[in-house]
Design an enzyme around this catalytic site. Sequence first.
Site, short mmCIF file in Angstrom:
data_model
loop_
_atom_site.label_atom_id
_atom_site.label_comp_id
_atom_site.label_asym_id
_atom_site.label_seq_id
_atom_site.Cartn_x
_atom_site.Cartn_y
_atom_site.Cartn_z
N HIS A 7 0.83 -1.21 0.00
CA HIS A 7 0.00 0.00 0.00
C HIS A 7 0.87 1.26 0.00
O HIS A 7 0.73 2.14 -0.86
CB HIS A 7 -0.91 -0.02 1.23
CG HIS A 7 -1.75 1.20 1.42
ND1 HIS A 7 -3.10 1.22 1.17
CD2 HIS A 7 -1.44 2.47 1.83
CE1 HIS A 7 -3.57 2.44 1.41
NE2 HIS A 7 -2.59 3.21 1.82
N GLU A 8 1.77 1.33 0.97
CA GLU A 8 2.60 2.53 1.07
C GLU A 8 3.50 2.69 -0.15
O GLU A 8 3.79 3.81 -0.58
CB GLU A 8 3.44 2.51 2.36
CG GLU A 8 2.60 2.55 3.64
CD GLU A 8 1.59 3.68 3.69
OE1 GLU A 8 1.85 4.74 3.10
OE2 GLU A 8 0.51 3.49 4.31
N HIS A 60 1.69 4.55 -2.82
CA HIS A 60 1.82 6.01 -2.64
C HIS A 60 3.19 6.47 -3.14
O HIS A 60 3.31 7.51 -3.78
CB HIS A 60 1.71 6.39 -1.16
CG HIS A 60 0.33 6.33 -0.59
ND1 HIS A 60 -0.75 6.96 -1.17
CD2 HIS A 60 -0.16 5.73 0.54
CE1 HIS A 60 -1.84 6.75 -0.42
NE2 HIS A 60 -1.51 6.00 0.61
N HIS A 78 3.31 6.92 -6.77
CA HIS A 78 2.60 8.14 -7.15
C HIS A 78 3.55 9.33 -7.03
O HIS A 78 3.55 10.25 -7.87
CB HIS A 78 1.39 8.31 -6.22
CG HIS A 78 0.29 9.17 -6.75
ND1 HIS A 78 -0.79 9.51 -5.96
CD2 HIS A 78 0.07 9.77 -7.94
CE1 HIS A 78 -1.61 10.27 -6.67
NE2 HIS A 78 -1.11 10.45 -7.86
ZN LIG Z 1 -2.72 5.27 2.11
#
Ligand SMILES: [Zn+2]
Length: 696
Positions: free
Chosen positions: A487-488, A491, A494
């Site tokens: 998940h991290e 990010h 991104h």
């Molecule tokens: Zn998040």
Amino acid sequence: MTLVACNNQQRPGRASAEPGSIFMVEFDAPFGMPPFDQIRFEDYKPAFLAGIEQEDQEIEAIANNPEPPTFENTVVAMDNSGQLLARVSRVFYGLRGAETNDSIQALARELSPLLSEHSDNIYLNEALFNRVKTLHDDTTGMQLTTEQYRLLDIYYKRFVRSGSMLDEARKERLREINKELSGLTLQFGNNLLSETNDYKLVINNEEDLAGLPEGVIAAAAETARNQGEEGKWVFGLQKPSWLPFLQYSEKRDLREQLYKAMYTRGDNDNDNDNKEIINNIVNLRVEKAQMLGYNSHADFILEENMAKTPANVYDLLNEVWAYALPQAKKEAAALQALVDTEGGNFKLASWDWWYYTEKLRQEKYALNEEELKPYFKMENVREGVFEVANRLFGLSFRKLENVPVYHPEVEAYEVLDADGSHLAVFYSDYFPRQGKNAGAWMSSFRTQVTRDGENIRPLIYNVGNFTRPTDTAPSLLTLDEVETLFHEFGHALHGMLSNVTYAGLAGTSVSRDFVELPSQVLEHWAFHPEVLKLYAHHYETGEVIPDELIEKINAASTFNMGFATTEFVAAALLDMEYHTRTQTGTIDVRGFEEQAMKKIGLIDEIIPRYRSTYFSHIFSGGYSAGYYAYLWAEVLDADAFQAFADKGVFDQETARLFRDNVLSKGNSDDPMELYKRFRGAEPNPVYLLKNRGFVE
Ligand SMILES: [Zn+2]
């Protein structure tokens, strides 16, 4: 690598350098990485003060420019201002989250009103606003690109939303409110950190360890040693500590003790109590929103998000709730049945849920987390997520040795693009420490920006609180931790793939309900059979995870989903209850929460994922009226992954479309437009329900 070694040498005379001078110019460490080995605590405050002053001057110069306003001399000039302040802030607040101490906490408290005032000085500057307004009112003849118009529009709205249209008296009141809010939200977080660190469950008697896996016992023994409790076992309120205790401890009374300590944080009527702070925060937010012309804080916040209105948020939350609650009730009944079969003779309580869920998981799927963990050594999982980035986007990762980091456990990588060019620096910092906030997050020491024709690449980090290595075993992650790491890293992608012109639009600077798309979509790769085979190798034997275990993981993927969804949606609705208030007045926090949960029919066996007094997302983390965003983004990520599921998890064309239209675009266009360009249509919410096993 010569560059690295060469730049890492101590600069002569640094010890006597003017405090703060290290921040005055771009860092000259490799790739502009912060020289943590040379930054001293005394450097921060002078650098902050100089940074504020520098930006004040820059803003004055823009506001008082005798030339008529243009996009360049006003909007671009603003985007370029405040570089010194950004440089010191990013380092300081990075450490405040991941490696803090009393001095840093104290300075953060001291700085908070100054920074809030500074921001108000910019966004309540009338001359500056008039220039932006002139541009915004009539853009004909300016020939702005989409990205340029977006930047102008964002600045314009920021002024309006900051109170630029208000009369002087109201502006003054707004300044007071902002200053108070920034202090209160900081205090909320500090109280929570103290409550988390102050508690420990000390076990003296080996019998009280009954049921706990060896690795968990070893970690607790090590924690005890580090805290001067040699020969005992210590459990605390950091998730890697309390969660396995709740999952495996056969001692019901101790589970109750630990869990209650966890869920009463900030609610103990002591110096760290957060109830009064919540009162003040919520009321100030109501006052501020109404002063700006909104019904509620939620209306104020959501206008800027994809969701737009509280009604849209409630629609989504209520729709999912209608599937989740009945499912959770079924799960509770199954757990109660297990208690009864064992002759338990008690009603299942919230501190029993994990324990019996773990038992049931083993019974139903013969799936034991402990049996899986050897396949998820942290280093292997990190290699796995790197491999995913490589196969999707051609990225490669080169470990940087001897570069300055803020703690020996931090590791840094140079990230190269498919053509071998430098893309970014990625830092990982995955283990819990005293000075680290709970949870996991991504941020940056520098964001991407194109300035004077040069594409300046970002410095991105991921922080987590995953299971520590012990004397006898490496860090072996739970499935939940594996998912969080992916998940991290989503990010991080991104941030790293950002390719925009203006700093204000780079990377993750998108709305709350869009920012979780890149992170949540990456979770879909974590346990995909094709991906698991790439990275899930037994840490001792090197054996690839067997098909039988992969099948078990996937068969159990929607197990306990009623619970997971219910505790999440309950918290999201609690957030909305606080922030749709349209009247100020005293809130009895315990009663308010109880009422809110009663209203939606939450069952006693489940508590919201965050109770009010430790709901840092909404009271100190910028997710107020925004906790729903994870679920909103899941509508997007479930639909987005379907594109890969249809064409192949590493389908190059789909990956290219995702990178070109979403990951590289930051906030340079409307999020739904970006999404539709990737997917060809708006997302279909049915994939979320399928994902969670609520519909076939
Ligand atoms: Zn998040």
